[in-house]
Design an enzyme around this catalytic site. Structure first.
Site, PDB file in Angstrom:
ATOM      1  N   GLU B  49      40.247  42.811  43.766  1.00 46.33           N
ATOM      2  CA  GLU B  49      41.082  41.973  44.642  1.00 46.33           C
ATOM      3  C   GLU B  49      42.326  41.440  43.926  1.00 46.33           C
ATOM      4  O   GLU B  49      43.362  41.243  44.548  1.00 46.33           O
ATOM      5  CB  GLU B  49      40.283  40.806  45.211  1.00 46.33           C
ATOM      6  CG  GLU B  49      39.254  41.206  46.264  1.00 46.33           C
ATOM      7  CD  GLU B  49      37.887  41.519  45.673  1.00 46.33           C
ATOM      8  OE1 GLU B  49      37.774  41.618  44.429  1.00 46.33           O
ATOM      9  OE2 GLU B  49      36.915  41.674  46.448  1.00 46.33           O
ATOM     10  N   PHE B 111      26.324  32.001  51.961  1.00 46.31           N
ATOM     11  CA  PHE B 111      26.498  33.171  51.101  1.00 46.31           C
ATOM     12  C   PHE B 111      27.966  33.607  51.112  1.00 46.31           C
ATOM     13  O   PHE B 111      28.570  33.736  52.165  1.00 46.31           O
ATOM     14  CB  PHE B 111      25.603  34.320  51.583  1.00 46.31           C
ATOM     15  CG  PHE B 111      25.797  35.583  50.793  1.00 46.31           C
ATOM     16  CD1 PHE B 111      25.436  35.638  49.450  1.00 46.31           C
ATOM     17  CD2 PHE B 111      26.356  36.706  51.380  1.00 46.31           C
ATOM     18  CE1 PHE B 111      25.628  36.801  48.715  1.00 46.31           C
ATOM     19  CE2 PHE B 111      26.550  37.869  50.645  1.00 46.31           C
ATOM     20  CZ  PHE B 111      26.188  37.915  49.308  1.00 46.31           C
ATOM     21  N   GLN B 112      28.509  33.836  49.950  1.00 45.27           N
ATOM     22  CA  GLN B 112      29.908  34.235  49.762  1.00 45.27           C
ATOM     23  C   GLN B 112      30.883  33.263  50.428  1.00 45.27           C
ATOM     24  O   GLN B 112      31.884  33.672  51.020  1.00 45.27           O
ATOM     25  CB  GLN B 112      30.143  35.674  50.248  1.00 45.27           C
ATOM     26  CG  GLN B 112      29.460  36.699  49.341  1.00 45.27           C
ATOM     27  CD  GLN B 112      29.988  38.107  49.489  1.00 45.27           C
ATOM     28  OE1 GLN B 112      30.446  38.497  50.557  1.00 45.27           O
ATOM     29  NE2 GLN B 112      29.903  38.893  48.424  1.00 45.27           N
ATOM     30  N   MET B 476      51.716  40.343  20.962  1.00 42.00           N
ATOM     31  CA  MET B 476      52.515  39.122  20.906  1.00 42.00           C
ATOM     32  C   MET B 476      51.734  38.002  20.226  1.00 42.00           C
ATOM     33  O   MET B 476      52.288  37.221  19.455  1.00 42.00           O
ATOM     34  CB  MET B 476      52.955  38.702  22.310  1.00 42.00           C
ATOM     35  CG  MET B 476      53.965  37.578  22.317  1.00 42.00           C
ATOM     36  SD  MET B 476      55.460  38.006  21.406  1.00 42.00           S
ATOM     37  CE  MET B 476      56.509  38.620  22.712  1.00 42.00           C
TER      38      MET B 476
END
Lengths: 157, 563
Positions: B49, B111-112, B476
């Site tokens: 995502e 849930f979720q 870096m």
């Protein structure tokens, strides 16, 4: 320097969190915050008291203005305005102090809003100094509980 | 006829002329996923995502349109946070659609479930929880309007599952009015005139251009103004391409890894005209030492950016393009420009001297130098590629050695500094411009942050090229350890256990190429550009090469460490 900022906001879910989050996220401190609906139920007024130098206050007001849910921001500092706060105090009331409490309440134009055998609950409205003075006088008698509204303010005229 | 929330959402996207949507499916958005095949919309399935947001962001930066992505609730939504914060810091218009558990379950630790509105409040321009299907089209209309107008930014819309299945009549609002959101786009005329008077009086002026030039499409106006008045222009990282890097008036980038001449010119100038730039600490260095002799003009659409870090003498709030156009119009009306041009000769001579004594350079050896790779990519793409970068040394070398002549040709995470940004952003840019060459300049550390997107590139036949400057270090950080932590390379030597990038590319069905000697660099790039598939180029470069000039953190910008 202390500033009282009046903010008109959309009366919708999460607005308080957005405003408070703006302050905490940028390290600005809120001394007092009060919020309630205006005559228009879709709009609320927030009165925010904060401290900072000119640059901080400039950023605070700009950042508030930038929030999508904020309609208008008014820094009342330097303007003519009235400011009030309400306090509810529950104070221990014994036989020998009851008269004294009522006398102090009377002097501060307060109102007794609840009485029990052991306590009075008193309502006082005024500016910050008045509230502080009132609480100082009651402290030796025995304050049990305090609830303050935070300041509300209106520009004069 | 009534339509479901999913249909209303997709109708709304159609009204907003959305052509592509970057997705990752999940339970909460299944009603919408189920509807998607019926719509004429390009759908790019990513593998994470975070990459969905970066890809939408890259698409937006490259095309100037609003990027859109769709993910599910809970972990799907929380995985977008880095992408959202990246877009927020760089003011990129992205609309993020997240699934949510049904309204009746919100707040029940279902849930979720995640409070994505609360989580993303500080890093979105605005966010919405759609609780009523009847308000959905209005919300989408507002979300796109807010994302792309004023100072652009990401807007998130959280979509509970029942809102996607509920039905109502569809009506898309033609006009919208948001009481608290009225960006100032036209600059205040008296302020613009004051600014111009100051510019015409200056004898050592510098224009300091930022990402606002790119996002408002003000490049032509900037070139015109700079040429009319012969004012040298330096750019922030986000401003690169906003003014042509090969233009005689270009000083290159400013700041921590800026050019010597840019940093010296800003330190010595008597007028600094900041346009669409926000005085980031990587640009200013120690604030007290930043451009101490100059009066400052600041043109920006966001009033909060003005006098936030550096006090300015003349603020102009407005859209860069509009303000610059007005300045040019006033100059053309009022004349007086001709005699001004001559008065800057001494200033230009000084700047030229700085450029000659301390140009951007590196020492060529038998080992591949990363700067050489960038130079060759620039030459072989004729400066016409869309370059994305990861974050770190690769990013700074790209900024220094690829001369960006066009706006929207450098896509990089400037504000947040997000490793893992470049590759998915390149995918987004390639979706926007299938025929153009898109190259992600990466480090061996950064590329591993979103390398799973090789699958997305292969799956969608996106011929993105990735150039890994493989030095075996988190370069870096290693450079800082070398300079400021007595070469104690704690946790930065990742080369001991890195994948074989060529084999990795092949495992995903992409093409892998490797160069280990300088003479192999050009053939590898040529081969990569010739192949119409995703290619991963592994350039094994000098392990301890540094990025110079470098201003140590906390120092003024004229105190540079040079090669």
């Amino acid at each position: 320097m202390r500033h009282t900022i009046s903010v008109l906001v959309e009366n919708e879910l999460g607005v308080l969190a957005r405003v408070a989050g703006l302050f905490s996220g940028r390290g600005f401190n809120i001394e007092s915050l009060s919020v309630a609906e205006t005559l228009d139920p879709t709009v609320s007024t927030m009165t925010i008291v904060t401290r900072g130098d000119d640059q901080i206050i400039e950023q605070v007001t700009k950042q508030l203005n930038k929030l999508v849910c904020v309609i208008k921001v008014m820094d009342l500092e330097g303007k003519d305005y009235v400011e009030r706060e309400m306090v509810l105090v529950k104070v221990a009331a014994k036989a020998e102090t009851r008269a004294e409490i009522l006398r102090i309440t009377d002097i501060f134009r307060g109102k007794v809003v609840d009485v029990s055998p052991k306590s009075y609950a008193i309502e006082v409205t005024g500016d910050e100094d008045k509230i502080r003075a009132f609480l100082e006088l009651l402290k030796p008698i025995g304050i049990k509980e305090v609830a303050r509204t935070g300041r509300v303010a209106l520009a004069r005229g | 006829m009534k339509k479901t929330g999913s249909q209303i959402l997709l109708e709304s996207l159609k009204m907003e002329k959305v052509e592509v949507i970057f997705n990752y499916p999940g339970g909460a958005i299944l009603p919408l996923i189920d509807e998607l095949p019926c719509w004429n919309l390009k759908k790019i399935l990513v593998r994470h995502e975070q990459a969905a947001v970066h890809a939408a962001d890259g698409y937006a930066r490259a095309s100037g349109k609003t990027g859109v992505c769709l993910v599910t609730s809970g972990p799907g939504a929380t995985n977008t946070v880095t992408g959202i914060a990246t877009a927020f810091m760089d003011s990129i218009p992205v609309v993020v659609l997240t699934g949510q558990v049904p309204t009746a379950l919100i707040g029940n630790d279902a849930f979720q479930e995640a409070d994505i509105i609360g989580i993303t409040r500080p890093c979105t321009k605005y966010n919405y929880l759609a609780t009523d299907v009847r308000k959905l089209s209005q919300i989408i209309r507002e979300a796109f309007h807010i994302a792309r107008s004023g100072r652009p930014g990401p807007v998130l819309v959280d979509l509970p599952k029942d809102v996607l299945t509920d039905a109502t009549e569809f009506r898309y609002p033609e006009e919208i009015y948001i009481k608290g959101y009225q960006p100032t786009v036209d600059g205040h005329i008296p302020q613009i005139k004051r600014a111009l008077r100051l510019i015409l009086k200056a004898r050592r002026p510098v224009i300091y251009a930022g990402g606002g030039i790119v996002s408002s499409g003000a490049s032509k106006e900037l070139i015109k103004l700079a040429e009319m008045l012969r004012i040298p222009v330096t750019m922030t990282l986000m401003g690169l391409g906003g003014f042509p890097g090969t233009h005689p008036l270009s000083l290159g980038m400013l700041g921590m890894h800026g050019t010597y001449r840019a940093n010296m010119a800003v330190t010595e100038c008597d007028l600094l005209v900041a346009i669409g730039a926000r005085f980031d600490d990587r640009v200013t260095g120690k604030i007290e030492g930043f451009s101490p002799k100059s009066k400052k003009i600041h043109i920006d659409i966001d009033p909060t950016s003005i006098s936030k870090n550096v006090r300015v003498d003349i603020p102009v709030v407005g859209d860069c393009k509009r303000v610059l156009a007005k300045m040019i119009a006033f100059l053309q009306e009022e004349g007086g420009v001709k005699e001004y041009r001559g008065s800057l000769d001494k200033w230009h001579e000084r700047i030229e001297k700085w450029g000659k004594t301390h140009p951007l350079t590196y020492q060529q050896t038998q080992v591949i130098k990363p700067q050489y790779v960038i130079e060759k990519i620039y030459e072989l793409t004729k400066g016409e590629a869309i370059i994305t970068t990861e974050v770190g040394q690769n990013q700074m070398w790209a900024a220094q050695f690829y001369l960006f002549d066009h706006p929207r040709s450098l896509l990089t995470s400037g504000g947040l500094g997000t490793m893992g940004y470049g590759f998915p952003a390149a995918i987004g840019a390639q979706v926007a411009f299938p025929e153009r060459t898109v190259v992600d300049i990466a480090g061996d550390g950064s590329i591993q942050m979103n390398i799973q997107e090789l699958a997305t590139a292969v799956h969608n036949k996106l011929p993105v090229k990735v150039a890994i400057l493989n030095n075996g270090y988190l370069g870096m950080v290693r450079q800082w350890q070398e300079l400021f932590y007595e070469r104690k390379y704690s946790l930065t030597h990742i080369g001991e256990v890195s994948p074989d990038f060529v084999k990795l590319a092949e495992a995903y069905g992409a093409v892998g190429l490797r160069a280990t000697r300088p003479e192999e660099v050009v053939p590898v790039i040529q081969e990569a550009l010739r192949i119409p598939y995703p290619v991963l180029m592994d350039f094994v470069v000098e392990p301890e090469e540094g990025v110079y000039p470098m201003v140590p953190a906390g120092e003024p910008i004229d105190q540079m460490l040079l090669v």
